[in-house]
Structure formats: C-alpha cells, structure tokens
Design a protein around this motif. Structure first.
Motif, PDB file in Angstrom:
ATOM      1  N   LEU A 155      70.750 -59.953  10.212  1.00 40.30           N
ATOM      2  CA  LEU A 155      71.472 -58.704  10.436  1.00 40.30           C
ATOM      3  C   LEU A 155      72.982 -58.901  10.363  1.00 40.30           C
ATOM      4  CD1 LEU A 155      70.510 -55.832  10.885  1.00 40.30           C
ATOM      5  CD2 LEU A 155      70.756 -56.165  13.345  1.00 40.30           C
ATOM      6  N   LEU A 156      73.481 -60.050  10.820  1.00 36.78           N
ATOM      7  CA  LEU A 156      74.922 -60.308  10.734  1.00 36.78           C
ATOM      8  C   LEU A 156      75.366 -60.486   9.284  1.00 36.78           C
ATOM      9  CD1 LEU A 156      76.074 -62.631  13.652  1.00 36.78           C
ATOM     10  CD2 LEU A 156      76.746 -60.287  13.178  1.00 36.78           C
ATOM     11  N   ALA A 157      74.555 -61.174   8.484  1.00 36.90           N
ATOM     12  CA  ALA A 157      74.887 -61.320   7.065  1.00 36.90           C
ATOM     13  C   ALA A 157      74.895 -59.958   6.378  1.00 36.90           C
ATOM     14  CB  ALA A 157      73.887 -62.259   6.391  1.00 36.90           C
ATOM     15  N   PHE A 158      73.956 -59.101   6.739  1.00 33.54           N
ATOM     16  CA  PHE A 158      73.942 -57.734   6.212  1.00 33.54           C
ATOM     17  C   PHE A 158      75.203 -56.984   6.633  1.00 33.54           C
ATOM     18  CE2 PHE A 158      73.036 -53.394   7.780  1.00 33.54           C
ATOM     19  CZ  PHE A 158      72.943 -52.729   6.562  1.00 33.54           C
ATOM     20  N   ALA A 159      75.600 -57.138   7.898  1.00 32.71           N
ATOM     21  CA  ALA A 159      76.779 -56.430   8.400  1.00 32.71           C
ATOM     22  C   ALA A 159      78.047 -56.852   7.674  1.00 32.71           C
ATOM     23  CB  ALA A 159      76.925 -56.669   9.901  1.00 32.71           C
ATOM     24  N   HIS A 160      78.114 -58.106   7.226  1.00 28.73           N
ATOM     25  CA  HIS A 160      79.290 -58.606   6.522  1.00 28.73           C
ATOM     26  C   HIS A 160      79.175 -58.446   5.007  1.00 28.73           C
ATOM     27  CE1 HIS A 160      79.912 -60.570  10.454  1.00 28.73           C
ATOM     28  NE2 HIS A 160      81.182 -60.572  10.124  1.00 28.73           N
ATOM     29  N   GLY A 161      78.151 -57.727   4.549  1.00 32.07           N
ATOM     30  CA  GLY A 161      78.007 -57.464   3.128  1.00 32.07           C
ATOM     31  C   GLY A 161      77.512 -58.635   2.317  1.00 32.07           C
ATOM     32  N   ALA A 182      79.905 -67.894  16.448  1.00 32.15           N
ATOM     33  CA  ALA A 182      79.574 -67.638  15.046  1.00 32.15           C
ATOM     34  C   ALA A 182      78.497 -66.571  14.904  1.00 32.15           C
ATOM     35  CB  ALA A 182      79.117 -68.936  14.376  1.00 32.15           C
ATOM     36  N   LEU A 183      77.561 -66.530  15.848  1.00 29.06           N
ATOM     37  CA  LEU A 183      76.452 -65.581  15.770  1.00 29.06           C
ATOM     38  C   LEU A 183      76.715 -64.302  16.549  1.00 29.06           C
ATOM     39  CD1 LEU A 183      73.367 -67.972  16.047  1.00 29.06           C
ATOM     40  CD2 LEU A 183      74.581 -67.173  14.017  1.00 29.06           C
ATOM     41  N   GLY A 184      77.894 -64.163  17.132  1.00 24.54           N
ATOM     42  CA  GLY A 184      78.229 -62.928  17.837  1.00 24.54           C
ATOM     43  C   GLY A 184      77.428 -62.714  19.102  1.00 24.54           C
ATOM     44  N   MET A 185      77.053 -63.795  19.791  1.00 25.34           N
ATOM     45  CA  MET A 185      76.261 -63.674  21.014  1.00 25.34           C
ATOM     46  C   MET A 185      77.177 -63.430  22.207  1.00 25.34           C
ATOM     47  SD  MET A 185      73.710 -66.912  20.295  1.00 25.34           S
ATOM     48  CE  MET A 185      72.864 -66.787  21.878  1.00 25.34           C
ATOM     49  N   PRO A 186      76.894 -62.429  23.051  1.00 26.94           N
ATOM     50  CA  PRO A 186      77.735 -62.187  24.229  1.00 26.94           C
ATOM     51  C   PRO A 186      77.587 -63.297  25.260  1.00 26.94           C
ATOM     52  CG  PRO A 186      75.796 -60.791  24.305  1.00 26.94           C
ATOM     53  CD  PRO A 186      75.774 -61.477  22.968  1.00 26.94           C
ATOM     54  N   GLU A 187      78.495 -63.323  26.221  1.00 31.28           N
ATOM     55  CA  GLU A 187      78.491 -64.384  27.232  1.00 31.28           C
ATOM     56  C   GLU A 187      77.291 -64.313  28.161  1.00 31.28           C
ATOM     57  OE1 GLU A 187      82.170 -64.186  29.288  1.00 31.28           O
ATOM     58  OE2 GLU A 187      83.363 -64.956  27.610  1.00 31.28           O
ATOM     59  N   ARG A 205      80.292 -53.926  13.595  1.00 33.61           N
ATOM     60  CA  ARG A 205      80.085 -54.234  12.179  1.00 33.61           C
ATOM     61  C   ARG A 205      78.676 -53.838  11.732  1.00 33.61           C
ATOM     62  NH1 ARG A 205      83.836 -57.890   9.832  1.00 33.61           N
ATOM     63  NH2 ARG A 205      82.643 -57.497   7.925  1.00 33.61           N
ATOM     64  N   ILE A 206      77.689 -54.076  12.567  1.00 31.65           N
ATOM     65  CA  ILE A 206      76.310 -53.745  12.213  1.00 31.65           C
ATOM     66  C   ILE A 206      76.133 -52.235  12.077  1.00 31.65           C
ATOM     67  CG2 ILE A 206      73.931 -53.768  13.065  1.00 31.65           C
ATOM     68  CD1 ILE A 206      74.612 -56.518  14.345  1.00 31.65           C
ATOM     69  N   VAL A 207      76.651 -51.486  13.053  1.00 36.69           N
ATOM     70  CA  VAL A 207      76.507 -50.026  13.021  1.00 36.69           C
ATOM     71  C   VAL A 207      77.247 -49.440  11.819  1.00 36.69           C
ATOM     72  CG1 VAL A 207      77.076 -47.894  14.246  1.00 36.69           C
ATOM     73  CG2 VAL A 207      76.107 -49.829  15.495  1.00 36.69           C
ATOM     74  N   GLU A 208      78.422 -49.976  11.509  1.00 37.25           N
ATOM     75  CA  GLU A 208      79.159 -49.508  10.331  1.00 37.25           C
ATOM     76  C   GLU A 208      78.384 -49.794   9.047  1.00 37.25           C
ATOM     77  OE1 GLU A 208      82.856 -51.516  10.694  1.00 37.25           O
ATOM     78  OE2 GLU A 208      83.719 -50.077  12.120  1.00 37.25           O
ATOM     79  N   ALA A 209      77.710 -50.943   8.995  1.00 39.28           N
ATOM     80  CA  ALA A 209      76.911 -51.272   7.809  1.00 39.28           C
ATOM     81  C   ALA A 209      75.718 -50.330   7.676  1.00 39.28           C
ATOM     82  CB  ALA A 209      76.439 -52.724   7.886  1.00 39.28           C
TER      83      ALA A 209
END
Length: 410
Positions: free
Chosen positions: A186-192, A16-21, A220-224
């Motif tokens: 930052l993830l909420a920002f990336a998803h608008g 959910a938080l986009g954390m890598p392995e 998604r973050i860089v695009e935002a």
C-alpha cells in the motif's frame, strides 16, 4: 555498513514503513531486528526496503502484519456497498477493491452478501495485501471456526463445507472464483511506484488498516485512493478511523450504525439509500454494559461480536487492563494498553492509561495521539454519561482532565 544495533535497525524500518510509535506489533519488529541486524548490510543513504533480501523481507512482513479478521465484520458498511451495486446503472460491473484484506474474510463476506442478493455477477472484486502467506490462504479459502462464527447460520451452511482440521470451513468455489487476490504494498501504491489493482474502482475498502500507519503515510494513501478511483467513488474505513476535518477530497456520510466517504466532485450526488430490503446482518459491534456498575452507567467500548461471544478474548482484554493498572513503569503500562487497544480500539480506559503513562515518560506525540482518539470517542456522549473504568468517571470530568493535558509537558 551494518546497523549499529537491533534497536537502530528497528527504528529505521519503523520510519521507512510509516509505522506509528504505538503500533501493536513493535515487539515483533524488535524481535525481527534482533535476528537480522548482524546479517544485513544497511546503508543509511539508500531505501531500507530495497536492501532486504527475500527471506528478510518475507519475515518482516509476517512480523509486522496484523492479520486479525473475521467474517461479517462491521456488516452494515458492507450492506451499504451491496446497495450501491444494486442501484448501479453504468456500463460494465461495479469495481470494488478490498485493500489490506489479510486472509480474505472481508472480500468473501461481501461476496456472500452479493450472492445472496443475486448481485455477484454485477461486481468485480479484487483484494490485495502485502503478506503473500495470507494471500495464499485466502485463495485456498479455508477458515477457522473463530473466523466463521459471526456468520449467520444459514449463510455458513449455504456457502461453506466442513472438512475438519485446524481450518475446517472450506468456502465454495463460486465465491473463490469471484475474487481476484493480488499482492500489493500500500505504501508503494501511495508513492506511485505500483499501479492500483484495477482501473478506477467505484468502491475502496481500507478498513482498520490506516491506524497502523503514521499521519504522513495515511495522507499519502488516502490521496492515492482519490487520484486513482472513479469520479463518484466511495471510501470505507474502520469504525475507529476518521479522515481529518481539514481534508477536502472526501465527504463524510453517516447512518445510524456506520459511516462512509464519498469522493467530492463539482456535483457530488447524495449517496443512494438502499431501495431493497437486504438480508439483515448480524451486529458486529454494540455497546456492552459492565455488570459491576449501576444500570445508569454505560460502557462506550465498541466490542466486536466475536470477542464479546468468546470468553477467552474478553478475558485477554480484562487481563491487559488489569496489568496496565497494576504496572508501575510507564513502559509496562504502555505495552499493556497496546494489547488492550488491539482487542478493542475504542476502550476508553486503555486510552486514558496510555495518555497518563506517555505523559509521565515524556512521550508527548504518543500522549497527544491518544488524547485526540479519546476526545473523538467522547464527542458523541452526553456529559453526564458515566464511563466504566476502575473507578467510573463522567464524560464531563474526563474531558476536563484531557483539557488540562493539552499543551502541557511533564
């Protein structure tokens, strides 16, 4: 329905938080899940973040945040920002956003540089982080001896007062009042889901933050950042972070000791060169040779100045590598390498040991991620350069070893 187990809850949160392995705080995430899995009622059909109460969410943020930072970090990049402020001729102030600012060391460093160049009033500084506790510390402006140590002595004397205690250095009110600290996911920002903290920033600093997100979240973050920034905005990332060559939104620019991205437009101007001589920054990264090898052998570890000057941290890196070499189980090797790479993201030996352990345990995505990172490190080195490992190896031999792994499965 409750989460089936702590590992199930931890895995759901990680996705959910986009954390890598290979996130360095997975142990802390697992410990948090062990404390909360019997308390939380998690439904798989709903977003997990909205199902956490305030206490669980706050503890989770503290657990997975990586708040390690210090003053004057990668100072050459920040000097580039000062140059842009100096040459700015537009209306109003230069709008600068420091994303994932942790305890405020980065925005305060930039504020010091701007103040010493007589440019502080020409910039609007906003710093954000998801960790409310760290933001509260940043607003107070009290820092430890370790955080302040890389600062040039004249800057420390000019902008700090010694007040004793665990965090003895108090930054001056002029700098505290020059920065607005806000909480932002930052993830909420990336998803608008939330707006940026200021309108159309000219400069976005997001250094050593993207490495803690998976590839999809990074994109998604860089695009935002691109969507919400000024038409001629700059994006500054950490030394070990690079955007994919296939992306077409940002153009990479490099100098002798730093890099930055400029937003691509129909007529993107070449970023300006500094026209005034600014205060010389203390070097925060340098190539450090190991004394155990010949003068012709070079280490490619980019060691942060604060780590290179503090024996305790350097010992921790050495101990982590020693544990990785001596461990027999792939899981133990991977954990030791994670600790080493947290201290030094460009440690070639830690990447190589991680690659071997991930390959042996069948973790192909993890193996390929670190193979790409190591290839990026080796790309700028001559083939005959010797890499410092337990047994020194040439760049050419290490590249061949990496090539044999590509596309293979254990």
């Amino acid at each position: 329905m409750a989460a089936a187990s702590p590992s199930d809850l931890a895995e759901r949160v990680r996705h959910a938080l986009g954390m890598p392995e290979d996130h360095p705080r997975l142990d802390e995430l697992n410990a948090w899940a062990a404390r909360w899995h019997n308390t939380l009622d998690i439904h798989p059909s709903r977003g997990i973040w909205s199902q956490l109460d305030d206490t669980a969410r706050s503890e989770l943020i503290d657990a997975i945040s990586v708040p390690e930072s210090f003053f004057w970090r990668y100072a050459a990049q920040l000097q580039r920002v000062v140059s842009r402020v100096h040459q700015y001729t537009g209306a109003g102030k230069v709008r600068i956003w420091s994303a994932c600012c942790a305890g405020g060391e980065e925005p305060y460093t930039l504020a010091i540089m701007l103040a010493e160049a007589g440019l502080l009033e020409k910039a609007e500084l906003v710093a954000t982080d998801i960790n409310a506790r760290k933001l509260a510390q940043a607003r107070i402006g009290r820092f430890s001896e370790r955080a302040v140590r890389p600062l040039p002595a004249p800057s420390t004397c000019r902008w700090f007062d010694w007040q004793g205690g665990l965090h003895p250095w108090q930054i001056h009110d002029r700098l505290r009042e020059a920065i607005r600290f806000e909480k932002l996911d930052l993830l909420a920002f990336a998803h608008g889901q939330v707006p940026p903290p200021l309108q159309a920033p000219h400069v976005v600093l997001c250094r050593n933050a993207l490495i803690y997100f998976d590839k999809h979240s990074q994109r998604r973050i860089v695009e935002a950042f691109y969507r919400t920034s000024d038409a001629q905005a700059w994006l500054l990332l950490g030394h070990s972070e690079r955007l994919p060559l296939t992306q077409t939104q940002w153009q990479l620019h490099t100098a002798s000791d730093h890099a930055w991205y400029a937003k691509k437009t129909a007529s993107s101007p070449e970023p300006p060169r500094p026209s005034t001589r600014l205060p010389e920054p203390a070097r925060t990264d340098r190539v450090v040779p190991r004394p155990s090898v010949s003068p012709e052998t070079h280490s490619i570890r980019q060691v942060r100045a604060v780590h290179a000057t503090k024996k305790g941290t350097e010992t921790s890196l050495t101990e982590s590598l020693k544990q990785a070499r001596s461990a027999s189980e792939p899981h133990a090797i991977i954990q030791a390498c994670r600790r080493a790479l947290y201290l030094d993201p460009d440690c070639a030996e830690a990447h190589w040991l991680m690659i071997q352990a991930a390959h042996a345990s069948g973790q192909i995505p993890l193996r390929d991620r670190h193979r790409r990172l190591l290839q990026h490190i080796l790309a700028s080195l001559p083939e005959r350069t010797m890499i410092n490992m337990e047994t020194p190896v040439s760049v050419a031999d290490l590249r061949r070893a990496l090539d044999t792994l590509e596309g293979n499965t254990p």
